[in-house]
Design an enzyme around this catalytic site. Structure first.
Site, mmCIF file in Angstrom:
data_model
loop_
_atom_site.group_PDB
_atom_site.id
_atom_site.type_symbol
_atom_site.label_atom_id
_atom_site.label_comp_id
_atom_site.label_asym_id
_atom_site.label_seq_id
_atom_site.Cartn_x
_atom_site.Cartn_y
_atom_site.Cartn_z
ATOM 1 N N ASP A 101 0.752 -1.290 -0.081
ATOM 2 C CA ASP A 101 -0.006 0.043 0.000
ATOM 3 C C ASP A 101 0.921 1.190 0.081
ATOM 4 O O ASP A 101 1.737 1.475 1.095
ATOM 5 C CB ASP A 101 -0.988 -0.070 1.222
ATOM 6 C CG ASP A 101 -1.853 1.119 1.114
ATOM 7 O OD1 ASP A 101 -3.239 0.840 0.534
ATOM 8 O OD2 ASP A 101 -1.689 2.320 1.622
ATOM 9 N N ASN A 160 -2.566 12.940 -3.864
ATOM 10 C CA ASN A 160 -3.305 13.325 -4.790
ATOM 11 C C ASN A 160 -3.952 14.778 -4.537
ATOM 12 O O ASN A 160 -4.205 15.410 -5.685
ATOM 13 C CB ASN A 160 -4.752 12.325 -4.842
ATOM 14 C CG ASN A 160 -4.196 11.218 -6.023
ATOM 15 O OD1 ASN A 160 -3.702 11.067 -6.687
ATOM 16 N ND2 ASN A 160 -4.887 9.886 -5.504
ATOM 17 N N GLU A 175 -4.605 2.370 -4.309
ATOM 18 C CA GLU A 175 -2.907 2.408 -4.350
ATOM 19 C C GLU A 175 -2.501 0.938 -3.752
ATOM 20 O O GLU A 175 -1.454 0.958 -3.207
ATOM 21 C CB GLU A 175 -2.574 3.556 -3.527
ATOM 22 C CG GLU A 175 -2.796 3.465 -1.909
ATOM 23 C CD GLU A 175 -4.375 4.070 -1.700
ATOM 24 O OE1 GLU A 175 -4.737 4.326 -0.425
ATOM 25 O OE2 GLU A 175 -5.170 4.097 -2.676
ATOM 26 N N ASP A 226 -1.191 9.298 -10.641
ATOM 27 C CA ASP A 226 -1.300 8.168 -11.350
ATOM 28 C C ASP A 226 0.243 7.769 -11.941
ATOM 29 O O ASP A 226 0.536 6.795 -11.886
ATOM 30 C CB ASP A 226 -2.104 8.728 -12.573
ATOM 31 C CG ASP A 226 -3.460 8.662 -12.675
ATOM 32 O OD1 ASP A 226 -3.907 8.137 -11.501
ATOM 33 O OD2 ASP A 226 -4.421 9.298 -13.451
#
Length: 287
Positions: A160, A168, A203, A177
């Protein structure tokens, strides 16, 4: 070659319905249908040649009165040499052309189906497999493990990306991304050919390591963790460095429930997060 026997049968049937009738009705339809049965474009040449030979042979036998004139549909008409020649060429040519068209369409559809399957089994952003593909390969690996005379362990590494939501929020989804794609690249370059990485969701990434003991799985996880941590992303004049937390679990027997084992890796991942992130947790250091 089943179409060979069908062509022979068609020739006999054509003889019984009369040369002219069979060539212009049954012959064309039959040769086209039979050539379509073969999806091999090379075999289409053979099929077309055989159709021409069989029908011309039947015509010559009738022409030279080796076989009597027969027509169960209408009055029998003796064929001419020209009609035999032209009809045989047209039959062979039509069989060949249709075979080429059908085989080309078939292979085009096959390629399209393969591409659609690849799309359905691949994460579009990172280019690695998705959850559905992971379970498909997991079933294959468990079956292989079950067939093995000495069952081997299968390791699961659940990653993770740390503080990904803040990436973000602060830098935008385009940068997020980019980070996901870079991490997928680290997975691809860090794993063996038989290992299987997949994007688990968001993620999170899950890696399957066949025939891998816990110590070996820890080495792989640490390699991926440190490699990813060493990456640097230049954003608006600043350097962004990311990290990942990892939970490891082992499927030691085919009798174990794989979802339970994956959930255990998820529990260890949660422990890694609670301990400050950017670390690997397994049975060895869970306490």
């Amino acid at each position: 070659m089943p179409a060979t026997f069908d062509l022979i049968w068609l020739t006999v049937l054509a003889y019984g319905t009369g040369h002219i009738t069979s060539f212009f009705i049954l012959g064309y339809l039959g040769s086209i249908a039979l050539s379509s049965m073969s999806l091999d474009r090379n075999y289409g040449i053979y099929n077309a040649f055989l159709a021409s030979v069989l029908f011309s042979a039947m015509g010559f036998l009738v022409y030279y009165e080796v076989l009597p004139l027969v027509n169960i549909i209408m009055p029998a008409v003796k064929p001419t040499l020209l009609s035999i020649f032209i009809s045989s060429l047209l039959l062979g040519g039509s069989a060949f052309i249709v075979n080429q068209i059908v085989s080309k369409l078939f292979f085009s559809l096959t390629n399209l189906n393969e591409k659609l399957l690849a799309i359905a089994m691949t994460d579009p952003l990172t280019g690695i497999s998705n959850r559905r593909s992971f379970f498909t390969n997991l079933e294959i690996e468990i079956a292989r493990q079950h067939r093995s005379q000495s069952p081997y362990p299968i390791a699961f590494l659940l990653f993770d990306l740390d503080l990904f939501k803040s990436i973000n929020d602060n830098y935008g989804h385009e940068i997020g991304d980019l980070v996901l794609v870079e991490f997928a690249g680290v997975l691809k370059t860090s794993l063996r050919k038989q290992d299987f990485p997949a994007r688990w969701g968001g993620e999170e990434f899950l890696v399957l390591l066949p025939n891998t003991e816990l110590d070996g799985a820890i080495v792989v996880a640490e390699k991926i963790r440190t490699t990813f941590q060493s990456l640097s992303f230049a954003i608006k004049g600043k350097q962004l460095q990311c990290s990942t937390s990892v939970g490891i679990s082992l499927l030691k027997s085919p009798d174990e429930n794989p979802e339970t084992v994956i959930n255990k890796a998820d529990e260890y991942l949660y422990i890694a997060k609670e301990r400050g992130r950017n670390q690997v947790v397994s049975d060895k250091n869970r306490f």
